[in-house]
Every structure is written in C-alpha cells, then in structure tokens.
Design a protein around this motif. Sequence first.
Motif, PDB file in Angstrom:
ATOM      1  N   GLU A  90       0.934  -1.126  -0.116  1.00  0.00           N
ATOM      2  CA  GLU A  90      -0.032   0.068   0.300  1.00  0.00           C
ATOM      3  C   GLU A  90       0.846   1.443  -0.055  1.00  0.00           C
ATOM      4  O   GLU A  90       1.914   1.180   0.285  1.00  0.00           O
ATOM      5  N   TYR A  91       0.189   2.382  -0.401  1.00  0.00           N
ATOM      6  CA  TYR A  91       1.043   3.682  -0.261  1.00  0.00           C
ATOM      7  C   TYR A  91       1.827   3.944   1.030  1.00  0.00           C
ATOM      8  O   TYR A  91       3.081   4.511   0.918  1.00  0.00           O
ATOM      9  N   THR A  92       1.030   3.875   1.898  1.00  0.00           N
ATOM     10  CA  THR A  92       1.810   4.098   3.293  1.00  0.00           C
ATOM     11  C   THR A  92       2.890   3.331   3.558  1.00  0.00           C
ATOM     12  O   THR A  92       3.646   3.462   4.163  1.00  0.00           O
ATOM     13  N   GLU A  93       2.869   1.889   3.256  1.00  0.00           N
ATOM     14  CA  GLU A  93       3.808   1.064   3.390  1.00  0.00           C
ATOM     15  C   GLU A  93       5.113   1.339   2.600  1.00  0.00           C
ATOM     16  O   GLU A  93       6.272   1.470   2.847  1.00  0.00           O
ATOM     17  N   PHE A  94       4.816   2.050   1.386  1.00  0.00           N
ATOM     18  CA  PHE A  94       5.853   2.593   0.161  1.00  0.00           C
ATOM     19  C   PHE A  94       6.555   3.691   0.936  1.00  0.00           C
ATOM     20  O   PHE A  94       7.667   3.812   1.050  1.00  0.00           O
ATOM     21  N   LEU A  95       5.802   4.555   1.374  1.00  0.00           N
ATOM     22  CA  LEU A  95       6.282   5.714   1.900  1.00  0.00           C
ATOM     23  C   LEU A  95       6.926   5.747   3.061  1.00  0.00           C
ATOM     24  O   LEU A  95       8.072   6.118   3.466  1.00  0.00           O
ATOM     25  N   ALA A  96       6.477   4.629   4.138  1.00  0.00           N
ATOM     26  CA  ALA A  96       7.205   4.141   5.285  1.00  0.00           C
ATOM     27  C   ALA A  96       8.902   3.810   4.812  1.00  0.00           C
ATOM     28  O   ALA A  96       9.782   4.010   5.268  1.00  0.00           O
ATOM     29  N   GLY A  97       8.950   3.159   3.682  1.00  0.00           N
ATOM     30  CA  GLY A  97      10.044   2.534   3.275  1.00  0.00           C
ATOM     31  C   GLY A  97      10.949   3.424   2.702  1.00  0.00           C
ATOM     32  O   GLY A  97      12.236   3.352   2.546  1.00  0.00           O
ATOM     33  N   LEU A  98      10.326   4.709   2.544  1.00  0.00           N
ATOM     34  CA  LEU A  98      11.109   5.833   1.875  1.00  0.00           C
ATOM     35  C   LEU A  98      11.303   6.903   2.910  1.00  0.00           C
ATOM     36  O   LEU A  98      11.655   8.009   2.451  1.00  0.00           O
ATOM     37  N   ALA A  99      11.285   6.650   4.155  1.00  0.00           N
ATOM     38  CA  ALA A  99      11.429   7.618   5.323  1.00  0.00           C
ATOM     39  C   ALA A  99      12.576   8.527   5.088  1.00  0.00           C
ATOM     40  O   ALA A  99      12.616   9.719   5.412  1.00  0.00           O
ATOM     41  N   SER A 100      13.799   8.159   4.780  1.00  0.00           N
ATOM     42  CA  SER A 100      14.987   8.873   4.555  1.00  0.00           C
ATOM     43  C   SER A 100      14.871   9.915   3.643  1.00  0.00           C
ATOM     44  O   SER A 100      15.718  10.724   3.501  1.00  0.00           O
ATOM     45  N   HIS A 101      14.123   9.508   2.634  1.00  0.00           N
ATOM     46  CA  HIS A 101      13.855  10.587   1.545  1.00  0.00           C
ATOM     47  C   HIS A 101      13.050  11.716   1.930  1.00  0.00           C
ATOM     48  O   HIS A 101      12.705  12.751   1.127  1.00  0.00           O
ATOM     49  N   CYS A 102      12.372  11.664   2.760  1.00  0.00           N
ATOM     50  CA  CYS A 102      11.370  12.735   3.283  1.00  0.00           C
ATOM     51  C   CYS A 102      11.509  12.749   4.876  1.00  0.00           C
ATOM     52  O   CYS A 102      10.326  12.746   5.661  1.00  0.00           O
ATOM     53  N   ALA A 103      12.930  12.940   5.353  1.00  0.00           N
ATOM     54  CA  ALA A 103      12.976  12.831   6.482  1.00  0.00           C
ATOM     55  C   ALA A 103      12.233  13.952   7.724  1.00  0.00           C
ATOM     56  O   ALA A 103      11.739  13.872   8.667  1.00  0.00           O
ATOM     57  N   VAL A 104      12.114  15.187   7.018  1.00  0.00           N
ATOM     58  CA  VAL A 104      11.362  16.340   7.665  1.00  0.00           C
ATOM     59  C   VAL A 104      10.126  16.029   8.018  1.00  0.00           C
ATOM     60  O   VAL A 104       9.565  16.319   9.109  1.00  0.00           O
ATOM     61  N   GLN A 105       9.353  15.431   6.959  1.00  0.00           N
ATOM     62  CA  GLN A 105       7.680  15.022   7.106  1.00  0.00           C
ATOM     63  C   GLN A 105       7.805  14.070   8.315  1.00  0.00           C
ATOM     64  O   GLN A 105       6.861  13.848   9.213  1.00  0.00           O
ATOM     65  N   PHE A 106       8.408  13.064   8.188  1.00  0.00           N
ATOM     66  CA  PHE A 106       8.595  12.067   9.304  1.00  0.00           C
ATOM     67  C   PHE A 106       8.679  12.401  10.490  1.00  0.00           C
ATOM     68  O   PHE A 106       8.232  11.954  11.418  1.00  0.00           O
ATOM     69  N   LYS A 107       9.915  13.345  10.610  1.00  0.00           N
ATOM     70  CA  LYS A 107      10.086  14.006  11.968  1.00  0.00           C
ATOM     71  C   LYS A 107       9.053  14.676  12.569  1.00  0.00           C
ATOM     72  O   LYS A 107       8.716  14.673  13.711  1.00  0.00           O
ATOM     73  N   HIS A 108       8.042  15.559  11.750  1.00  0.00           N
ATOM     74  CA  HIS A 108       6.994  16.196  12.095  1.00  0.00           C
ATOM     75  C   HIS A 108       5.893  15.248  12.456  1.00  0.00           C
ATOM     76  O   HIS A 108       5.126  15.350  13.536  1.00  0.00           O
ATOM     77  N   ALA A 109       5.674  14.184  11.832  1.00  0.00           N
ATOM     78  CA  ALA A 109       4.816  13.006  12.198  1.00  0.00           C
ATOM     79  C   ALA A 109       5.277  12.370  13.451  1.00  0.00           C
ATOM     80  O   ALA A 109       4.256  11.959  14.495  1.00  0.00           O
ATOM     81  N   LEU A 110       6.420  12.087  13.651  1.00  0.00           N
ATOM     82  CA  LEU A 110       6.979  11.473  14.757  1.00  0.00           C
ATOM     83  C   LEU A 110       6.821  12.437  15.873  1.00  0.00           C
ATOM     84  O   LEU A 110       6.452  11.684  17.243  1.00  0.00           O
ATOM     85  N   TRP A 111       6.727  13.609  16.086  1.00  0.00           N
ATOM     86  CA  TRP A 111       6.664  14.621  16.951  1.00  0.00           C
ATOM     87  C   TRP A 111       5.344  14.286  17.386  1.00  0.00           C
ATOM     88  O   TRP A 111       5.013  14.618  18.663  1.00  0.00           O
ATOM     89  N   THR A 112       4.396  14.466  16.436  1.00  0.00           N
ATOM     90  CA  THR A 112       2.967  14.136  16.769  1.00  0.00           C
ATOM     91  C   THR A 112       2.763  13.117  17.619  1.00  0.00           C
ATOM     92  O   THR A 112       1.793  13.104  18.686  1.00  0.00           O
ATOM     93  N   ILE A 113       3.292  11.969  17.116  1.00  0.00           N
ATOM     94  CA  ILE A 113       3.150  10.811  18.025  1.00  0.00           C
ATOM     95  C   ILE A 113       3.671  10.770  19.578  1.00  0.00           C
ATOM     96  O   ILE A 113       2.928  10.258  20.496  1.00  0.00           O
ATOM     97  N   PHE A 114       5.199  11.411  19.393  1.00  0.00           N
ATOM     98  CA  PHE A 114       5.578  11.514  20.845  1.00  0.00           C
ATOM     99  C   PHE A 114       4.974  12.319  21.658  1.00  0.00           C
ATOM    100  O   PHE A 114       4.942  11.895  22.909  1.00  0.00           O
ATOM    101  N   CYS A 115       4.194  13.487  21.240  1.00  0.00           N
ATOM    102  CA  CYS A 115       3.507  14.415  22.257  1.00  0.00           C
ATOM    103  C   CYS A 115       2.291  13.587  22.831  1.00  0.00           C
ATOM    104  O   CYS A 115       2.136  13.939  23.797  1.00  0.00           O
ATOM    105  N   LYS A 116       1.722  12.906  21.833  1.00  0.00           N
ATOM    106  CA  LYS A 116       0.617  12.125  22.397  1.00  0.00           C
ATOM    107  C   LYS A 116       0.762  11.260  23.409  1.00  0.00           C
ATOM    108  O   LYS A 116      -0.142  11.011  24.482  1.00  0.00           O
ATOM    109  N   TYR A 117       1.710  10.561  23.423  1.00  0.00           N
ATOM    110  CA  TYR A 117       2.216   9.742  24.482  1.00  0.00           C
ATOM    111  C   TYR A 117       3.040   9.926  25.572  1.00  0.00           C
ATOM    112  O   TYR A 117       3.222   9.606  26.467  1.00  0.00           O
ATOM    113  N   ASP A 118       3.681  11.284  25.472  1.00  0.00           N
ATOM    114  CA  ASP A 118       4.271  11.955  26.626  1.00  0.00           C
ATOM    115  C   ASP A 118       3.197  12.606  27.263  1.00  0.00           C
ATOM    116  O   ASP A 118       3.127  13.710  27.449  1.00  0.00           O
TER     117      ASP A 118
END
Length: 285
Positions: free
Chosen positions: A177-205
């Motif tokens: 699926e698209y999201t599986e493909f995108l997850a495999g290319l995380a290093s190519h869009c690291a800024v967007q992934f960092k923003h998304a990870l920050w959202t996850i981090f804040c939710k569980y902090d």
Amino acid sequence: AMLFYCLSEAELPWFRADTTNGDFKKYAKQCLFLFKTRSFAKEFDGVFGGSARAKDLVTAMLAHDEKDRLDIAECLRHPWLDCPTTVQPLSENALRALARGSKKSKTKKRFLLEAAVRIPPHEVEHINSVFKALDTDGNGVLSIVEMSSGLEKLGMEIPAAEATAKQLDLDGNGEIEYTEFLAGLASHCAVQFKHALWTIFCKYDTDHSGHINAQQLMTLMQQGHLNEARLLKNEAAAHRLLSCMDTDGDHLISFDELCCYLLPECMKAGTDGFCQVDGDSDCPS
C-alpha cells in the motif's frame, strides 16, 4: 468539498489549535467566530499545495448562493480534474533507499508506518510520483511483481528484488500500500517523518516531561499499526526496546533518541556526530 479539503490537508477547515486547556465550549466559540469572520476572498489561501485550480473548485462547490454552486456534472468538468498529473521518472536513489529500508527491523518498520499515515500526500509529491510510476496497472497499490520489476530495472538480481518487495509488504497481503511504500522511503522525506513522529511522541508524553518512559512506550506499542504486529508481549519487552533507544542511559526516551533509532542516517546526535547506525541489531524485532 469538505472531504476534498480534509483529504488534502489532513485537518478541518476553520479550526485552530486548542489553546483553551480543553474547554470545548470556549474552543467551539473561537472556531465559530473564525468561521463567521473569515474573508471569502481569501478562502482556503495557502492550501491544496498552492493549486489555484483546486482552490477554485472547492470555493465553487461551497458557494453561499445555491445558484452559483457547482453541481456534480460541473464538478467533473472542472479544469482541475482534467489537469494531467506529472509522473516523475523512477529515481535510482529512491529505490535503493527502499531496498535499505526493507532491511529494517519489524519494530522500526511499524513505527515508520504509524508515522506515514499522518503525512498528508501533498507534502511528499515526489514520493507520490515514484509510486505512480511503479503502479503500472493504476490500481492504487503495488503488487510484488510491480515492485520487484522496478528494482530489477536498476540492476538488482531477481531473487534480491523479490525479497525486498516482499519485505516492504508489512501486513503480508501480497500488496504494497501507499503508506507501506512511504514508510520504506522515510529517509527521503525525513522532515515530514520527523513532524509526524513529533505528533506521536507528544501524544504519549502524557506528563509533558519531554520524555517517554517504559509504561508510556508500552501504551504506544499497543496502538494502531504497532499493536497489529503484536510487537510487545509484556513490560519486560518494553524495557528491552527502551534500552535500544535510550542512548544516554537515563531509562527514558527523548524525541531525538526516538528519531535516531528510527532514522539514524538522517539524524545528528547532538553536536558530536551522526547517530550510530546499528544495523538493526536484535532489539525486540
């Protein structure tokens, strides 16, 4: 029109971040005030990736006067829908990054998949182009054959290409699926992934300490795509995973440590150098 906006921007129009400390009535009044006082001439400025045609379509669909509002037939004839999508040629670097990403541990892949679903598609248009180029039958998903064929064209041996494609299929349904493909290319869009990870981090902090402890990590791992994989079976496993992320030995996970664990090739560990790439050594996988 509202669905079009939400799918494009991954948020509701006219809503803003809640600064009322959870006072829903006060927050609702603020949003209602914003809705009533907005300038129609500036409706949706800065959204839809800056597309004037997309903005024109949505504003026409939401015209206040019903006589001016587009019907379904008129929407389907709108120039935005006739505008061809430019498909970029396959990127050798991108597909090689996919091959590297496929070798990450199951835990890392699931973390990145959980982040990928939070990234609006318009923020990673270059990734979308690669996906569309690989999707030769246009059905919106990549078969193992489509993915492995793309890798073969780069000179990868057939067995290695097929193995890489299968490893990208995280849920084992025979399709990427698209999201599986995108997850495999995380290093190519690291800024967007960092923003998304920050959202996850804040939710569980949940205590707003700036760190995640073992119990909070356990809660995180029991949600969404992480829970589907049943990665953690008990608290001891959570402590083992925490120790893999915890580089300073304080038995807590900072946001930088989380990013270094998931994207070591794109992150710096402070000023001393890049995060160490551990080759996905055997933490809870």
